[in-house]
Design a protein around this motif. Sequence first.
Motif, PDB file in Angstrom:
ATOM      1  N   VAL A   1      49.506  36.055  -4.322  1.00  0.00           N
ATOM      2  CA  VAL A   1      49.337  35.067  -5.136  1.00  0.00           C
ATOM      3  C   VAL A   1      47.913  35.041  -5.925  1.00  0.00           C
ATOM      4  O   VAL A   1      47.925  34.650  -7.043  1.00  0.00           O
ATOM      5  CB  VAL A   1      49.068  33.774  -4.296  1.00  0.00           C
ATOM      6  N   PHE A   2      46.871  35.531  -5.318  1.00  0.00           N
ATOM      7  CA  PHE A   2      45.725  35.937  -5.858  1.00  0.00           C
ATOM      8  C   PHE A   2      45.305  37.217  -6.183  1.00  0.00           C
ATOM      9  O   PHE A   2      44.249  37.794  -5.874  1.00  0.00           O
ATOM     10  CB  PHE A   2      44.577  35.290  -5.009  1.00  0.00           C
ATOM     11  N   LYS A   3      46.462  38.052  -6.723  1.00  0.00           N
ATOM     12  CA  LYS A   3      46.321  39.443  -6.969  1.00  0.00           C
ATOM     13  C   LYS A   3      45.177  39.572  -7.929  1.00  0.00           C
ATOM     14  O   LYS A   3      44.451  40.722  -7.775  1.00  0.00           O
ATOM     15  CB  LYS A   3      47.535  40.015  -7.566  1.00  0.00           C
ATOM     16  N   ASP A   4      44.946  39.046  -9.131  1.00  0.00           N
ATOM     17  CA  ASP A   4      43.973  39.206  -9.966  1.00  0.00           C
ATOM     18  C   ASP A   4      42.608  39.075  -9.308  1.00  0.00           C
ATOM     19  O   ASP A   4      41.484  39.849  -9.698  1.00  0.00           O
ATOM     20  CB  ASP A   4      44.113  38.141 -11.105  1.00  0.00           C
ATOM     21  N   TRP A   5      42.231  37.971  -8.443  1.00  0.00           N
ATOM     22  CA  TRP A   5      40.970  37.813  -7.980  1.00  0.00           C
ATOM     23  C   TRP A   5      40.824  38.793  -7.029  1.00  0.00           C
ATOM     24  O   TRP A   5      39.489  39.468  -6.911  1.00  0.00           O
ATOM     25  CB  TRP A   5      41.116  36.524  -7.252  1.00  0.00           C
TER      26      TRP A   5
ATOM     27  N   ALA B   1      37.672  43.800  -5.537  1.00  0.00           N
ATOM     28  CA  ALA B   1      37.724  45.161  -5.075  1.00  0.00           C
ATOM     29  C   ALA B   1      37.004  45.830  -6.095  1.00  0.00           C
ATOM     30  O   ALA B   1      36.133  47.083  -5.822  1.00  0.00           O
ATOM     31  CB  ALA B   1      39.127  45.842  -4.895  1.00  0.00           C
ATOM     32  N   THR B   2      37.074  45.486  -7.409  1.00  0.00           N
ATOM     33  CA  THR B   2      36.182  46.185  -8.363  1.00  0.00           C
ATOM     34  C   THR B   2      34.782  46.033  -7.982  1.00  0.00           C
ATOM     35  O   THR B   2      33.888  47.063  -8.024  1.00  0.00           O
ATOM     36  CB  THR B   2      36.494  45.744  -9.707  1.00  0.00           C
TER      37      THR B   2
ATOM     38  N   VAL C   1      34.984  53.295 -10.738  1.00  0.00           N
ATOM     39  CA  VAL C   1      35.968  52.252 -10.669  1.00  0.00           C
ATOM     40  C   VAL C   1      36.916  52.308 -11.785  1.00  0.00           C
ATOM     41  O   VAL C   1      38.350  52.338 -11.619  1.00  0.00           O
ATOM     42  CB  VAL C   1      35.347  50.886 -10.799  1.00  0.00           C
ATOM     43  N   GLU C   2      36.571  52.363 -13.047  1.00  0.00           N
ATOM     44  CA  GLU C   2      37.561  52.488 -14.203  1.00  0.00           C
ATOM     45  C   GLU C   2      37.301  53.756 -14.951  1.00  0.00           C
ATOM     46  O   GLU C   2      38.040  54.192 -16.063  1.00  0.00           O
ATOM     47  CB  GLU C   2      37.130  51.448 -15.261  1.00  0.00           C
TER      48      GLU C   2
END
Length: 274
Positions: A116-120, A125-126, A159-160
């Motif tokens: 449900v809150f995948k983006d959050w 995590a980032t 991270v990225e």
Amino acid sequence: MPGMRKYRRDTSEVSCCLKYVIFGVNVLFWFLGLIVLAVGIWAWTEKDTFNNLSRLTNIALDPAFILICVGTITFIIGFTGCVGALRENTCLLACYAVFLALLLLAEMTTGILFFVFKDWIKQQATMGFQTFITHYREDPDQQNLIDWIQESWLQCCGVEGPRDWDSNAYFNCSSSAVGSREACGVPFSCCRSKPQDIIRNKQCGYDVRKPSFNTDIAKKIYDKGCLEAAEEWFDHNLLIVATSAVCTAFAQILGICFAQNLRADIFAQKAKWH
């Protein structure tokens, strides 16, 4: 056949098979929890954390603290199941069933919230991984965790991407002015391993982010960020993760049912005695 009598097990007897299955499984979890708890406490002792709790910038991200929490929960559940079954203690067995039910509920809630809150969750995590990078040289546990993630698990860097290591005081490109040999570099765990390497080169990440670096950086280090690598890993292993979650939930439900059946047998035996 004539002359033969059929005997039926007295339903008021406690099932020895059920009793010792619960005991045997939970004695393993009891010792496993004790070992994990001991490792977590030892890690905190080695870092002198107990005398310097103020140094913990984010206790929830401390690997030793996570080990202590997991070890404590496993130890308590294993203890109540093990001793409750061995001593035929209905109170401990009830606690064991309740703990398993709460753990199962927490796992199901976490799984639902994850989708449900995948983006959050991705954002958190980032931020957490970025905190690890910033304090890379300050906490040996976090350092080992990052090295394991980058080198052994996801084969990634930052991270990225590798540029994220600029947020660390030792790897920041401006750190060369204060004499840091690691300035404009990345940790060795970002480096691509070679089959012929017998000893890991701990200096392989030096200077790789400098503009004057004359080697193709993608051949030297991992250029993919850990966030992207983690998403790809979950996509490729979704079936395994889902199967493991279902098996874990099924085992917990079995544990609850076994504990309740054993409690019912104990109550029936006590009722027969009275």
